[in-house]
Write a protein that holds these residues in place. Structure first.
Motif, PDB file in Angstrom:
ATOM      1  N   ALA A  35       0.833  -1.208   0.000  1.00 11.91           N
ATOM      2  CA  ALA A  35       0.000   0.000   0.000  1.00 11.91           C
ATOM      3  C   ALA A  35       0.866   1.256   0.000  1.00 11.91           C
ATOM      4  CB  ALA A  35      -0.927  -0.011   1.214  1.00 11.91           C
ATOM      5  N   ALA A  36       1.948   1.249   0.773  1.00  8.68           N
ATOM      6  CA  ALA A  36       2.852   2.406   0.805  1.00  8.68           C
ATOM      7  C   ALA A  36       3.485   2.644  -0.558  1.00  8.68           C
ATOM      8  CB  ALA A  36       3.938   2.188   1.857  1.00  8.68           C
ATOM      9  N   ASP A  52      -9.222  -4.485  10.361  1.00 10.24           N
ATOM     10  CA  ASP A  52      -9.760  -3.128  10.418  1.00 10.24           C
ATOM     11  C   ASP A  52      -8.721  -2.150  10.957  1.00 10.24           C
ATOM     12  OD1 ASP A  52     -12.152  -4.097   9.472  1.00 10.24           O
ATOM     13  OD2 ASP A  52     -13.104  -4.222  11.441  1.00 10.24           O
ATOM     14  N   ASP A  53      -7.984  -2.571  11.979  1.00  7.40           N
ATOM     15  CA  ASP A  53      -6.942  -1.700  12.534  1.00  7.40           C
ATOM     16  C   ASP A  53      -5.855  -1.423  11.510  1.00  7.40           C
ATOM     17  OD1 ASP A  53      -8.280  -1.623  14.952  1.00  7.40           O
ATOM     18  OD2 ASP A  53      -7.025  -3.137  15.924  1.00  7.40           O
ATOM     19  N   LEU A  54      -5.456  -2.460  10.766  1.00 10.35           N
ATOM     20  CA  LEU A  54      -4.411  -2.280   9.770  1.00 10.35           C
ATOM     21  C   LEU A  54      -4.901  -1.400   8.628  1.00 10.35           C
ATOM     22  CD1 LEU A  54      -1.610  -2.885   8.683  1.00 10.35           C
ATOM     23  CD2 LEU A  54      -2.510  -5.014   7.687  1.00 10.35           C
ATOM     24  N   ALA A  55      -6.147  -1.594   8.206  1.00 11.43           N
ATOM     25  CA  ALA A  55      -6.695  -0.758   7.138  1.00 11.43           C
ATOM     26  C   ALA A  55      -6.712   0.715   7.543  1.00 11.43           C
ATOM     27  CB  ALA A  55      -8.103  -1.225   6.776  1.00 11.43           C
ATOM     28  N   LEU A  56      -7.081   0.985   8.787  1.00 12.90           N
ATOM     29  CA  LEU A  56      -7.072   2.363   9.275  1.00 12.90           C
ATOM     30  C   LEU A  56      -5.656   2.935   9.280  1.00 12.90           C
ATOM     31  CD1 LEU A  56      -9.599   2.144  12.265  1.00 12.90           C
ATOM     32  CD2 LEU A  56      -9.926   3.354  10.099  1.00 12.90           C
ATOM     33  N   LYS A  57      -4.688   2.129   9.686  1.00 12.70           N
ATOM     34  CA  LYS A  57      -3.297   2.573   9.701  1.00 12.70           C
ATOM     35  C   LYS A  57      -2.809   2.898   8.294  1.00 12.70           C
ATOM     36  CE  LYS A  57       1.326   1.032  11.162  1.00 12.70           C
ATOM     37  NZ  LYS A  57       2.101  -0.104  11.730  1.00 12.70           N
ATOM     38  N   ILE A  58      -3.149   2.035   7.351  1.00 15.76           N
ATOM     39  CA  ILE A  58      -2.731   2.258   5.965  1.00 15.76           C
ATOM     40  C   ILE A  58      -3.385   3.521   5.393  1.00 15.76           C
ATOM     41  CG2 ILE A  58      -2.972   1.335   3.623  1.00 15.76           C
ATOM     42  CD1 ILE A  58      -2.506  -1.460   4.842  1.00 15.76           C
ATOM     43  N   LYS A  59      -4.659   3.694   5.657  1.00 14.70           N
ATOM     44  CA  LYS A  59      -5.359   4.882   5.153  1.00 14.70           C
ATOM     45  C   LYS A  59      -4.808   6.159   5.777  1.00 14.70           C
ATOM     46  CE  LYS A  59      -9.670   2.400   4.196  1.00 14.70           C
ATOM     47  NZ  LYS A  59     -11.084   2.182   4.608  1.00 14.70           N
ATOM     48  N   ALA A  60      -4.457   6.094   7.064  1.00 15.04           N
ATOM     49  CA  ALA A  60      -3.891   7.269   7.733  1.00 15.04           C
ATOM     50  C   ALA A  60      -2.566   7.677   7.108  1.00 15.04           C
ATOM     51  CB  ALA A  60      -3.709   6.986   9.221  1.00 15.04           C
ATOM     52  N   ALA A  61      -1.866   6.699   6.535  1.00 13.68           N
ATOM     53  CA  ALA A  61      -0.589   6.976   5.882  1.00 13.68           C
ATOM     54  C   ALA A  61      -0.758   7.361   4.417  1.00 13.68           C
ATOM     55  CB  ALA A  61       0.326   5.763   5.996  1.00 13.68           C
TER      56      ALA A  61
END
Length: 258
Positions: A35-36, A52-61
């Motif tokens: 994703a990065a 869900d936690d990982l998806a939020l982390k990826i979107k925040a980045a």
């Protein structure tokens, strides 16, 4: 004089990826790295709260990702997950099989249920995912897009590791499967790669007994393990090469591991 800075796209911009085992360890690190690097990533695993936690982390980045609850040992679950991915992202062109489980015991203390679980997850689960998305990969390649199937195997496929005969057998089969289907898919311009990590700090050994952990610890004493991000670096490199280059087989081990 006015200077301008040319903007270069990320190496995986426009790629649509699926990563299994994305709830933790290597799978999570691979998903985050893809994703990065610009890919839209579907995160597949059973533990939806972690996804869900990982998806939020990826979107925040600044990346794009979403979780899909999938049990790779259940064909209907895989089928439903594959359809959801297509509906949300379109045709997949990058699949990483990173789901795995390691359960150890000497053969004379055989636990058939553990053996079956490893076979169903490490081998048959990878076969299910390959079957679910191989049509997407072939069509993506026919459209001139880069198409990749990456299977995360293990150096256990090539060595003798006490109490881990069945785990090693599943990984050996996965490596051989990768080589065999590359012969099927390379004429269609689909790349197939097998990545074999050595000792890596993940949750994979969480189900081992204290005795088994002690045995592994003595076997690899003094060897600093790789991090999941190291394996993610390898996968990101493999899938970002020009489409005419297939890195089909890679081994990634700590420098001190032989």
């Amino acid at each position: 004089m006015t200077s301008t800075t040319q903007q270069h796209p990320l190496p995986l911009t426009g790629r649509i990826a699926v990563v299994t085992g994305a709830a933790s360890g290597m799978g999570a690190a691979i998903a985050e790295r893809l994703a990065a690097d610009g890919a839209s990533v579907a995160l597949l695993a059973r533990r939806t709260e972690r996804l869900d936690d990982l998806a939020l982390k990826i979107k925040a980045a600044g990346g794009e990702a979403f979780g899909v609850s999938v049990d790779v040992t259940d064909q209907s679950s895989v089928d439903r997950g594959a359809e959801e991915v297509r509906q949300r992202l379109g045709r997949v062109d990058l699949v990483v099989n990173a789901a795995g489980v390691m359960l150890g015991a000497p053969v004379q203390e055989a636990r058939i249920d553990d053996w079956t679980k490893m076979i169903d997850t490490n081998l048959t689960g990878a076969l299910r995912l390959a079957h679910a998305f191989v049509g997407d990969l072939v069509k993506a390649a026919a459209e001139g897009r880069t198409a990749d199937l990456v299977n995360i195997s293990s150096v256990g496929s090539r060595g003798a590791f006490p109490t881990h005969g069945v785990y090693s057998a599943t990984k050996a089969a996965l490596t051989q499967f990768s080589e065999a289907i590359r012969a099927d898919l390379s004429p269609a311009d689909v790349r197939v790669s097998s990545v074999e990590p050595g000792m890596t700090a993940t949750e994979l050994g969480a189900n081992l007994s204290d005795e088994q952990l002690e045995l592994l610890g003595s076997t690899f004493a003094g060897i600093p393990p790789l991090a999941p991000a190291d394996i993610a670096d390898v996968v990101a490199f493999v899938v970002s090469r020009r489409r005419e280059l297939n890195l089909s087989y890679l081994v990634a081990v700590p420098t001190r591991q032989v």
